[in-house]
Write an enzyme that holds these catalytic residues in place. Structure first.
Site, PDB file in Angstrom:
ATOM      1  N   GLY A   1      -1.545 -24.687 -42.205  1.00 40.78           N
ATOM      2  CA  GLY A   1      -1.331 -23.988 -40.957  1.00 40.78           C
ATOM      3  C   GLY A   1       0.613 -23.650 -41.031  1.00 40.78           C
ATOM      4  O   GLY A   1       0.427 -22.064 -41.280  1.00 40.78           O
ATOM      5  N   CYS A   2       1.375 -24.226 -41.849  1.00 36.89           N
ATOM      6  CA  CYS A   2       2.662 -23.744 -41.971  1.00 36.89           C
ATOM      7  C   CYS A   2       2.251 -22.660 -43.048  1.00 36.89           C
ATOM      8  O   CYS A   2       2.546 -21.491 -43.573  1.00 36.89           O
ATOM      9  CB  CYS A   2       3.525 -24.788 -42.752  1.00 36.89           C
ATOM     10  SG  CYS A   2       3.499 -26.151 -41.312  1.00 36.89           S
ATOM     11  N   THR A   3       1.373 -22.863 -44.120  1.00 33.77           N
ATOM     12  CA  THR A   3       1.501 -22.370 -45.164  1.00 33.77           C
ATOM     13  C   THR A   3       0.861 -20.845 -44.983  1.00 33.77           C
ATOM     14  O   THR A   3       2.064 -19.733 -45.193  1.00 33.77           O
ATOM     15  CB  THR A   3       0.524 -22.860 -46.560  1.00 33.77           C
ATOM     16  OG1 THR A   3       1.516 -23.745 -47.084  1.00 33.77           O
ATOM     17  CG2 THR A   3       0.363 -21.855 -47.370  1.00 33.77           C
TER      18      THR A   3
ATOM     19  N   ALA B   1       3.544 -18.939 -43.031  1.00 37.57           N
ATOM     20  CA  ALA B   1       4.379 -18.750 -43.524  1.00 37.57           C
ATOM     21  C   ALA B   1       4.678 -17.781 -45.023  1.00 37.57           C
ATOM     22  O   ALA B   1       5.515 -16.947 -45.187  1.00 37.57           O
ATOM     23  CB  ALA B   1       4.999 -19.715 -44.698  1.00 37.57           C
TER      24      ALA B   1
END
Length: 155
Positions: free
Chosen positions: A46-48, A51
């Protein structure tokens, strides 16, 4: 549980190390609109996605006068790996003591897979040129968030 920020609040100032260990201070960006987003962990799916969405929108955000800062509890070495792996082109800042996360109300109790846990609350703020909170969004989705933010900002 930290207090949440609202539109019009003064954004808490901070100075944090980036992926290379260089200090980045919010105060140095006065006069610009700054998107500050908090995410739980570098290198996670999710964070990838989030970003990469910011990365892919960076040119148009910058053209509209916005800087972007991503903040997580990860150490600079992990942030550097994340940046290299995914070609992240904006500063990723390290807040291992979670002081800035807490100052922005982006750390606390949340529900994950139906269980209450304490952790990073995925949140996004826009700090205006005078250092005031122009947008405060908590519990944002990793996917589609940047597109929604752009709509909210009229970009």
């Amino acid at each position: 549980m930290s207090d949440r920020l609202s539109v019009g609040d003064t954004a808490p100032d901070f100075t944090l190390p980036d992926a290379d260990g260089n200090e980045v201070a919010l105060a140095d960006l006065r006069g610009k609109n700054v998107i500050v987003y908090f995410y739980p962990a570098a290198m996670t799916p999710g964070c990838t996605k989030q970003a990469c969405d910011f990365r892919d929108s960076l040119d148009s955000l910058q053209a509209a006068g916005y800087a972007v800062l991503g903040i997580s509890p990860d150490k600079p070495a992990k942030l550097a790996k994340f940046r290299e792996r995914d070609g992240v082109t904006f500063p990723l800042l390290s807040d291992p003591d979670k002081e800035v996360l807490q100052a922005y109300g982006a750390f606390g109790e949340k529900t994950m897979y139906g269980k209450k846990v304490t952790g990073v609350i995925r949140s996004t703020f826009v700090v205006d040129p005078d250092g005031k909170v122009a947008v405060a969004q908590y519990n944002v989705k990793a996917t589609g968030h940047v597109a929604k933010l752009r709509r909210d900002l009229g970009l």
